[in-house]
Design a protein around this motif. Structure first.
Motif, PDB file in Angstrom:
ATOM      1  N   GLU A  47      24.025  34.675   5.917  1.00  0.00           N
ATOM      2  CA  GLU A  47      23.707  34.797   4.490  1.00  0.00           C
ATOM      3  C   GLU A  47      23.257  36.223   4.160  1.00  0.00           C
ATOM      4  O   GLU A  47      23.687  36.811   3.175  1.00  0.00           O
ATOM      5  N   VAL A  48      22.381  36.759   4.998  1.00  0.00           N
ATOM      6  CA  VAL A  48      21.896  38.127   4.856  1.00  0.00           C
ATOM      7  C   VAL A  48      22.200  38.835   6.177  1.00  0.00           C
ATOM      8  O   VAL A  48      21.680  38.437   7.218  1.00  0.00           O
ATOM      9  N   PRO A  49      23.032  39.880   6.146  1.00  0.00           N
ATOM     10  CA  PRO A  49      23.366  40.552   7.402  1.00  0.00           C
ATOM     11  C   PRO A  49      22.155  41.297   7.962  1.00  0.00           C
ATOM     12  O   PRO A  49      21.339  41.828   7.209  1.00  0.00           O
ATOM     13  N   THR A  50      22.039  41.308   9.280  1.00  0.00           N
ATOM     14  CA  THR A  50      20.952  42.032   9.926  1.00  0.00           C
ATOM     15  C   THR A  50      21.416  43.456  10.245  1.00  0.00           C
ATOM     16  O   THR A  50      22.621  43.728  10.300  1.00  0.00           O
ATOM     17  N   PRO A 111      23.266  38.654  -3.488  1.00  0.00           N
ATOM     18  CA  PRO A 111      24.076  37.608  -2.838  1.00  0.00           C
ATOM     19  C   PRO A 111      25.412  38.078  -2.237  1.00  0.00           C
ATOM     20  O   PRO A 111      25.792  37.633  -1.160  1.00  0.00           O
ATOM     21  N   ASP A 112      26.131  38.979  -2.909  1.00  0.00           N
ATOM     22  CA  ASP A 112      27.430  39.423  -2.398  1.00  0.00           C
ATOM     23  C   ASP A 112      27.492  40.923  -2.153  1.00  0.00           C
ATOM     24  O   ASP A 112      28.578  41.498  -2.069  1.00  0.00           O
ATOM     25  N   ARG A 136      30.313  40.862   0.454  1.00  0.00           N
ATOM     26  CA  ARG A 136      30.617  39.548   1.035  1.00  0.00           C
ATOM     27  C   ARG A 136      31.893  39.037   0.387  1.00  0.00           C
ATOM     28  O   ARG A 136      31.941  38.765  -0.816  1.00  0.00           O
ATOM     29  N   ILE A 137      32.930  38.913   1.213  1.00  0.00           N
ATOM     30  CA  ILE A 137      34.249  38.495   0.744  1.00  0.00           C
ATOM     31  C   ILE A 137      34.690  37.327   1.604  1.00  0.00           C
ATOM     32  O   ILE A 137      34.781  37.454   2.834  1.00  0.00           O
ATOM     33  N   ASP A 138      34.947  36.187   0.972  1.00  0.00           N
ATOM     34  CA  ASP A 138      35.362  34.985   1.700  1.00  0.00           C
ATOM     35  C   ASP A 138      34.397  34.633   2.828  1.00  0.00           C
ATOM     36  O   ASP A 138      34.809  34.255   3.933  1.00  0.00           O
ATOM     37  N   GLY A 139      33.095  34.810   2.571  1.00  0.00           N
ATOM     38  CA  GLY A 139      32.070  34.432   3.538  1.00  0.00           C
ATOM     39  C   GLY A 139      31.830  35.428   4.658  1.00  0.00           C
ATOM     40  O   GLY A 139      31.071  35.151   5.574  1.00  0.00           O
ATOM     41  N   ARG A 140      32.480  36.603   4.604  1.00  0.00           N
ATOM     42  CA  ARG A 140      32.325  37.634   5.646  1.00  0.00           C
ATOM     43  C   ARG A 140      31.868  38.940   5.015  1.00  0.00           C
ATOM     44  O   ARG A 140      32.363  39.318   3.956  1.00  0.00           O
TER      45      ARG A 140
END
Length: 164
Positions: A47-50, A111-112, A136-140
């Motif tokens: 959800e949130v990149p590290t 969010p994105d 964030r595109i298509d969940g990635r």
């Protein structure tokens, strides 16, 4: 002579069949630079990149010989944008032994959209710090095209920024 040729051929075959793995450079914090997956399966889907995930992605892009399709999957511009990390890898700007990179804060998150700082250095040149954006595109989470364009401009690569 024949025995030597067979031995050399066997050694070359063995080396060629070793699977490709990401081998990040030595680091003070091995967890940040760990490679939990092979390059073909690499994706940031949290959800949130590290910072560790973003750092691993940048290393995959500029410090490994991963196939084009693997690198394209990490970029907002996809196949059109692969020319940038390929060229950076080829010239060896930000990979061992003469260079390095690390993603650090400060970070922002929506969010994105996520931002962090890519710090890249190479021997004989000052460290370059670029505020980069991921989308964030298509969940990635993928490195944004505008960040690639900023990087091209910052380090002076002769690549047109036409993949946005």
């Amino acid at each position: 002579m024949m025995r030597w040729c067979r031995g050399a051929a066997a050694a070359l075959f063995a080396a060629a069949t070793v699977p490709l793995t990401l081998a990040p450079g030595a680091a003070a914090d091995p967890e940040i630079h760990a490679d939990p997956q092979g390059p073909q399966e690499f994706a940031i889907t949290s959800e949130v990149p590290t910072l560790a995930e973003l750092d691993a992605q940048i290393r995959l892009l500029v410090a490994t010989p991963a196939p084009d399709w693997v690198k394209a999957a990490q970029l907002e511009g996809g196949d059109r944008a692969v020319v940038v990390p390929k060229m950076i890898y080829r010239v060896g700007f930000f990979r061992s032994p003469k260079g390095s990179s690390m993603v650090t804060g400060p970070e922002t998150h929506e969010p994105d959209r996520h931002t962090a700082v890519i710090n890249a250095s190479r021997q004989g040149a000052p460290t370059v710090a670029v505020v980069a954006e991921w989308r964030r595109i298509d969940g990635r989470w993928k490195l944004a095209s505008k960040s690639l364009c900023n990087g091209i401009k910052t380090i002076g690569l002769p690549i047109p920024c036409n993949f946005q």
